[in-house]
Design a protein around this motif. Structure first.
Motif, PDB file in Angstrom:
ATOM      1  N   GLN A   1      -0.593   8.497  10.502  1.00 28.59           N
ATOM      2  CA  GLN A   1      -1.681   7.854   9.775  1.00 28.59           C
ATOM      3  C   GLN A   1      -1.171   6.763   8.839  1.00 28.59           C
ATOM      4  OE1 GLN A   1      -5.295   8.651  10.033  1.00 28.59           O
ATOM      5  NE2 GLN A   1      -4.214   9.175  11.922  1.00 28.59           N
TER       6      GLN A   1
ATOM      7  N   TYR B   1      -7.539   6.589   5.135  1.00 20.01           N
ATOM      8  CA  TYR B   1      -6.590   6.915   6.196  1.00 20.01           C
ATOM      9  C   TYR B   1      -7.198   6.577   7.560  1.00 20.01           C
ATOM     10  CZ  TYR B   1      -4.325   9.673   2.549  1.00 20.01           C
ATOM     11  OH  TYR B   1      -3.720  10.076   1.398  1.00 20.01           O
TER      12      TYR B   1
ATOM     13  N   LEU C   1      -5.215  16.122   7.658  1.00 18.37           N
ATOM     14  CA  LEU C   1      -3.892  15.521   7.670  1.00 18.37           C
ATOM     15  C   LEU C   1      -2.889  16.649   7.663  1.00 18.37           C
ATOM     16  CD1 LEU C   1      -3.998  12.506   5.188  1.00 18.37           C
ATOM     17  CD2 LEU C   1      -4.246  12.506   7.664  1.00 18.37           C
TER      18      LEU C   1
ATOM     19  N   ALA D   1      -2.339   4.594   5.407  1.00 16.08           N
ATOM     20  CA  ALA D   1      -3.257   4.574   4.265  1.00 16.08           C
ATOM     21  C   ALA D   1      -3.419   3.140   3.776  1.00 16.08           C
ATOM     22  CB  ALA D   1      -2.712   5.448   3.134  1.00 16.08           C
TER      23      ALA D   1
ATOM     24  N   TYR E   1       3.059   7.325  -1.046  1.00 16.59           N
ATOM     25  CA  TYR E   1       2.917   6.283  -0.038  1.00 16.59           C
ATOM     26  C   TYR E   1       4.160   5.405  -0.032  1.00 16.59           C
ATOM     27  CZ  TYR E   1      -1.733   8.039  -0.836  1.00 16.59           C
ATOM     28  OH  TYR E   1      -2.793   8.880  -0.996  1.00 16.59           O
TER      29      TYR E   1
ATOM     30  N   ASN F   1      -5.923  -1.862  10.026  1.00 18.02           N
ATOM     31  CA  ASN F   1      -4.560  -1.393   9.781  1.00 18.02           C
ATOM     32  C   ASN F   1      -3.568  -2.115  10.685  1.00 18.02           C
ATOM     33  OD1 ASN F   1      -5.442   0.364   7.867  1.00 18.02           O
ATOM     34  ND2 ASN F   1      -5.072   2.221   9.045  1.00 18.02           N
TER      35      ASN F   1
ATOM     36  N   ALA G   1       1.911   7.749   4.696  1.00 19.25           N
ATOM     37  CA  ALA G   1       1.614   8.810   3.738  1.00 19.25           C
ATOM     38  C   ALA G   1       2.612   9.945   3.948  1.00 19.25           C
ATOM     39  CB  ALA G   1       0.185   9.324   3.927  1.00 19.25           C
TER      40      ALA G   1
END
Length: 286
Positions: free
Chosen positions: A198, A227, A163, A200, A122, A235, A113
């Protein structure tokens, strides 16, 4: 006029679009994080000459010899083809080692991000840099989003409050980014963990819209971003010192180009043949 001529015209338009997509894929064969497109066609509506009919029962009682009639399929003439979808294929590209600590590749699902002003976008291209203030940015100056260790980022990007960007002091040494996204450095002899890069994720990443510059934005069909830190919640992990290459396969693209070229030629032949038939009809008057 002949229906075949208009069917051929629709085919020409579709194969031209297919060639456009192939050309874009090939031009981005060396673009970091690029995801190739795929063109899918579907038939246009059909003109029904006669509808289907079901079977009729045979005779009984006084007329047992009457065996009835079987069913008849519909008679339809197709009127060409049309564009169904232009898909974005999110299959991973190969990883290229660069040795640069700030080059990051995601091994698995998810996107980095980046933010400029109030806009979050993104990307899979992780060629990041430090600006004059030590902020981690992409090539266009967008800040790479990180979070604190104790923070649980919300799923709605319009209400993101934890964030943030990250700044590395000029006196820092031994900067590193771990597979779990932790950015750490040594400053005045002390190890400092500055934040977590992070990642996304989207329910439908193929629904993201390309906006150029290796960037995507969420759409009404992509879902909202979720996130999380790397290696959590499904992830992927982060590989520092590497970049993800384009997922374009040149051999596949050239093969598809041949198919599109032959399809284009075949549709032009439909048009010229239809034109010759019309010319014969005109000559009947002579």
């Amino acid at each position: 006029m002949l229906r075949s001529m208009y069917a051929g015209i629709s085919g020409l338009k579709n194969f031209q679009t297919k060639l456009d997509v192939i050309g874009n894929n090939i031009s981005n064969v060396n673009t970091y994080g690029f995801k190739k497109g795929r063109t899918v066609f579907k038939d246009l509506y059909s003109q029904t000459v006669s509808g289907a009919s079901g079977p009729t029962p045979g005779g009984t009682g006084a007329n047992p010899a009457n065996i009835g009639r079987g069913g008849v399929n519909p008679k339809q003439v197709g009127l060409g083809s049309q564009l169904a979808t232009i898909d974005t294929l999110m299959s991973p590209g190969s990883t290229q080692f660069t040795g640069n600590t700030l080059d990051l590749a995601i091994e698995g699902d998810g996107f980095f991000a980046v933010k400029a002003g109030d806009t979050i976008q993104y990307t899979r291209a992780g060629n990041f840099y430090l600006d004059e203030k030590g902020a981690l940015v992409d090539g266009d100056g967008r800040f790479v989003m990180v979070s604190d260790f104790s923070a649980t980022p919300p799923t709605n990007p319009t209400t993101v409050t934890n964030l943030r960007k990250i700044e590395i002091p000029l006196t820092a040494t031994s900067l590193s980014i771990g597979q779990n996204g932790v950015v750490s450095y040594v400053n005045n002899g002390n190890l400092v963990e500055a934040g977590v890069v992070q990642i996304a994720k989207f329910n439908n990443p193929a629904g993201l819209e390309k906006v150029g510059g290796n960037l995507y934005v969420d759409s009404t069909n992509s879902g909202d971003p979720v996130y999380r830190a790397p290696q959590s919640g499904g992830n992927g992990s982060i590989k520092s010192g590497s970049l993800e290459m384009s997922n374009v396969d040149l051999s596949e693209e050239f093969t598809e180009m041949i198919v599109a070229q032959r399809g284009f030629q075949a549709n032009t032949r439909i048009i010229t043949t239809s034109d010759e038939i019309l010319q014969e009809l005109v000559n009947l008057k002579r």
